[in-house]
Scaffold this motif. Structure first.
Motif, PDB file in Angstrom:
ATOM      1  N   ILE A 109      -5.620 -14.711  -7.924  1.00 16.47           N
ATOM      2  CA  ILE A 109      -4.843 -13.491  -8.140  1.00 16.47           C
ATOM      3  C   ILE A 109      -3.805 -13.669  -9.238  1.00 16.47           C
ATOM      4  N   ASP A 110      -3.239 -14.875  -9.375  1.00 11.08           N
ATOM      5  CA  ASP A 110      -2.212 -15.100 -10.395  1.00 11.08           C
ATOM      6  C   ASP A 110      -2.721 -14.831 -11.799  1.00 11.08           C
ATOM      7  N   ALA A 111      -4.067 -14.847 -11.975  1.00 10.69           N
ATOM      8  CA  ALA A 111      -4.637 -14.638 -13.305  1.00 10.69           C
ATOM      9  C   ALA A 111      -4.656 -13.171 -13.703  1.00 10.69           C
ATOM     10  N   VAL A 112      -4.385 -12.281 -12.726  1.00  7.97           N
ATOM     11  CA  VAL A 112      -4.416 -10.852 -13.006  1.00  7.97           C
ATOM     12  C   VAL A 112      -3.167 -10.469 -13.794  1.00  7.97           C
ATOM     13  N   PRO A 113      -3.317  -9.669 -14.866  1.00  7.53           N
ATOM     14  CA  PRO A 113      -2.163  -9.289 -15.671  1.00  7.53           C
ATOM     15  C   PRO A 113      -1.061  -8.656 -14.839  1.00  7.53           C
ATOM     16  N   ASP A 114       0.180  -8.913 -15.191  1.00  3.05           N
ATOM     17  CA  ASP A 114       1.335  -8.391 -14.470  1.00  3.05           C
ATOM     18  C   ASP A 114       1.594  -6.952 -14.894  1.00  3.05           C
ATOM     19  N   VAL A 115       1.401  -6.015 -13.960  1.00  5.36           N
ATOM     20  CA  VAL A 115       1.678  -4.605 -14.237  1.00  5.36           C
ATOM     21  C   VAL A 115       2.558  -4.075 -13.122  1.00  5.36           C
ATOM     22  N   ALA A 116       3.148  -2.900 -13.333  1.00  2.46           N
ATOM     23  CA  ALA A 116       3.995  -2.292 -12.318  1.00  2.46           C
ATOM     24  C   ALA A 116       3.207  -2.110 -11.023  1.00  2.46           C
ATOM     25  N   ALA A 117       3.880  -2.364  -9.894  1.00  2.00           N
ATOM     26  CA  ALA A 117       3.207  -2.301  -8.598  1.00  2.00           C
ATOM     27  C   ALA A 117       2.861  -0.860  -8.244  1.00  2.00           C
ATOM     28  N   PRO A 118       1.559  -0.515  -8.171  1.00  3.83           N
ATOM     29  CA  PRO A 118       1.174   0.850  -7.801  1.00  3.83           C
ATOM     30  C   PRO A 118       1.164   1.046  -6.293  1.00  3.83           C
ATOM     31  N   THR A 119       1.294   2.292  -5.863  1.00  2.00           N
ATOM     32  CA  THR A 119       1.156   2.643  -4.456  1.00  2.00           C
ATOM     33  C   THR A 119      -0.290   3.073  -4.199  1.00  2.00           C
ATOM     34  N   VAL A 120      -0.769   2.795  -2.985  1.00  2.00           N
ATOM     35  CA  VAL A 120      -2.185   2.987  -2.683  1.00  2.00           C
ATOM     36  C   VAL A 120      -2.381   3.639  -1.317  1.00  2.00           C
ATOM     37  N   VAL A 121      -3.357   4.539  -1.231  1.00  2.00           N
ATOM     38  CA  VAL A 121      -3.875   5.040   0.034  1.00  2.00           C
ATOM     39  C   VAL A 121      -5.311   4.547   0.159  1.00  2.00           C
ATOM     40  N   LEU A 122      -5.678   4.019   1.322  1.00  2.00           N
ATOM     41  CA  LEU A 122      -7.020   3.507   1.581  1.00  2.00           C
ATOM     42  C   LEU A 122      -7.786   4.489   2.451  1.00  2.00           C
ATOM     43  N   MET A 132      -5.512  -8.064   1.655  1.00  2.00           N
ATOM     44  CA  MET A 132      -5.718  -8.642   0.322  1.00  2.00           C
ATOM     45  C   MET A 132      -4.634  -8.186  -0.651  1.00  2.00           C
ATOM     46  N   LEU A 133      -4.415  -6.870  -0.665  1.00  2.00           N
ATOM     47  CA  LEU A 133      -3.478  -6.310  -1.633  1.00  2.00           C
ATOM     48  C   LEU A 133      -2.036  -6.694  -1.321  1.00  2.00           C
ATOM     49  N   GLU A 134      -1.678  -6.662  -0.038  1.00  2.00           N
ATOM     50  CA  GLU A 134      -0.294  -6.951   0.313  1.00  2.00           C
ATOM     51  C   GLU A 134       0.033  -8.431   0.156  1.00  2.00           C
ATOM     52  N   ARG A 135      -0.968  -9.307   0.357  1.00  2.00           N
ATOM     53  CA  ARG A 135      -0.724 -10.734   0.128  1.00  2.00           C
ATOM     54  C   ARG A 135      -0.433 -11.006  -1.345  1.00  2.00           C
ATOM     55  N   ALA A 136      -1.036 -10.189  -2.210  1.00  2.00           N
ATOM     56  CA  ALA A 136      -0.809 -10.376  -3.642  1.00  2.00           C
ATOM     57  C   ALA A 136       0.609 -10.000  -4.044  1.00  2.00           C
ATOM     58  N   GLY A 137       1.250  -9.143  -3.238  1.00  2.00           N
ATOM     59  CA  GLY A 137       2.625  -8.758  -3.502  1.00  2.00           C
ATOM     60  C   GLY A 137       2.809  -7.858  -4.706  1.00  2.00           C
ATOM     61  N   ALA A 138       1.717  -7.293  -5.230  1.00  2.00           N
ATOM     62  CA  ALA A 138       1.814  -6.475  -6.442  1.00  2.00           C
ATOM     63  C   ALA A 138       1.403  -5.030  -6.196  1.00  2.00           C
ATOM     64  N   VAL A 139       1.079  -4.699  -4.940  1.00  2.00           N
ATOM     65  CA  VAL A 139       0.621  -3.360  -4.578  1.00  2.00           C
ATOM     66  C   VAL A 139       1.250  -2.969  -3.258  1.00  2.00           C
ATOM     67  N   THR A 140       1.620  -1.700  -3.122  1.00  2.00           N
ATOM     68  CA  THR A 140       2.169  -1.202  -1.867  1.00  2.00           C
ATOM     69  C   THR A 140       1.190  -0.222  -1.247  1.00  2.00           C
ATOM     70  N   VAL A 141       0.618  -0.564  -0.103  1.00  2.00           N
ATOM     71  CA  VAL A 141      -0.283   0.341   0.618  1.00  2.00           C
ATOM     72  C   VAL A 141       0.575   1.268   1.456  1.00  2.00           C
ATOM     73  N   VAL A 142       0.564   2.554   1.126  1.00  2.00           N
ATOM     74  CA  VAL A 142       1.454   3.506   1.782  1.00  2.00           C
ATOM     75  C   VAL A 142       0.759   4.353   2.839  1.00  2.00           C
ATOM     76  N   GLY A 143      -0.583   4.303   2.900  1.00  2.00           N
ATOM     77  CA  GLY A 143      -1.275   5.114   3.888  1.00  2.00           C
ATOM     78  C   GLY A 143      -2.734   4.749   4.010  1.00  2.00           C
ATOM     79  N   GLU A 144      -3.345   5.190   5.133  1.00  2.00           N
ATOM     80  CA  GLU A 144      -4.760   4.957   5.388  1.00  2.00           C
ATOM     81  C   GLU A 144      -5.377   6.221   5.969  1.00  2.00           C
ATOM     82  N   ALA A 145      -6.688   6.343   5.800  1.00  2.00           N
ATOM     83  CA  ALA A 145      -7.410   7.485   6.367  1.00  2.00           C
ATOM     84  C   ALA A 145      -8.829   7.054   6.694  1.00  2.00           C
ATOM     85  N   ALA A 146      -9.398   7.660   7.747  1.00  2.00           N
ATOM     86  CA  ALA A 146     -10.764   7.340   8.169  1.00  2.00           C
ATOM     87  C   ALA A 146     -11.734   8.482   7.930  1.00  2.00           C
TER      88      ALA A 146
END
Length: 245
Positions: free
Chosen positions: A25-38, A52-66
């Motif tokens: 994951i460290d190889a991924v370019p550093d960009v502003a942390a986006p918010t995500v709905v899954l 996966m995303l939250e362990r990377a610390g570069a993305v905020t998961v704000v919601g989920e839907a089924a």
């Protein structure tokens, strides 16, 4: 990972060696942390991607839907930077959700994360407004890079389907002569019967499906064709040669 710099082209492909691991994951370019709905019908998939995303610390998961309805509601309520969605949402159609989000929440980029590997579904997703398409075998770094890419306005597609891209983009190839390429195969079955003048209950009986399923597909068809007028849809379909069999 392979990258291409020109805007509008494929910007990334997975490492040909296979799955990437959390250490990459460290190889991924550093960009502003986006918010995500899954949006995925399976809780285990949502938990896995969130982890996966939250362990990377570069993305905020704000919601989920089924469900499709849940995906639309959460996207409308939360206005995330990215909607990560499976094109298969039970009886509901993820393509219709992508189309709706593209119109009602243009600030939200859509990244498809699906095990579907069907040319029609993939092209329909991009026609509906998706910016990226990853397979369910994608690793942590691949998913993170995909989220960051579409959030930044880039297009992204996994290597497994990238080789078919040229054929999709060439005009007049005859790849899909169907007049409404944005529709899924199931929606086409329904549209052909609508064009023949059949009612929703009659279509449900003929296809041995629940009336609610038919209603969902009819709604998706109307959304993709840009009209809620059944008579108009019948005219469009019959002009295209449907409903005459």
């Amino acid at each position: 990972m392979e990258q291409q710099a020109n805007a509008g082209e494929i910007t990334w492909m997975p490492d040909p060696r296979g799955r990437l691991h959390a250490a990459d994951i460290d190889a991924v370019p550093d960009v502003a942390a986006p918010t995500v709905v899954l949006a995925d019908t399976r809780p285990a998939v949502r938990r896995g991607v969130r982890s996966m995303l939250e362990r990377a610390g570069a993305v905020t998961v704000v919601g989920e839907a089924a469900t499709a309805a849940g995906a639309l509601a959460e996207t409308t309520r939360l206005r995330p930077d990215v909607l990560v969605i499976d094109v298969q949402l039970g009886d509901d159609d993820g393509i219709a959700v992508i189309s709706r989000v593209s119109r009602t929440a243009p600030g939200t980029a859509v990244l498809v994360f699906s095990e579907v590997d069907d040319d029609r579904a993939i092209t329909s997703a991009f026609h509906a407004g998706a910016r990226g398409f990853l397979g369910k075998d994608a690793g942590a770094a691949e998913i993170l890079r995909g989220v960051q890419a579409v959030a930044a306005g880039e297009a992204i597609i996994c290597k497994a389907i990238a080789g078919r891209l040229g054929a999709w983009l060439r005009p007049d190839t005859g790849l899909d002569p169907y007049p409404f390429a944005q529709l899924t195969a199931r929606e086409r079955e329904v549209l052909d019967r609508i064009a023949a003048g059949k009612s929703n209950p009659a279509i449900a009986r003929e296809l041995a499906l629940a009336p609610k399923t038919i209603s969902n597909r009819v709604s998706a068809i109307f959304t993709k064709l840009g009209t809620a007028d059944r008579a108009r849809v019948i005219v469009m379909a019959r002009d295209a040669g449907l409903g005459r069999g």
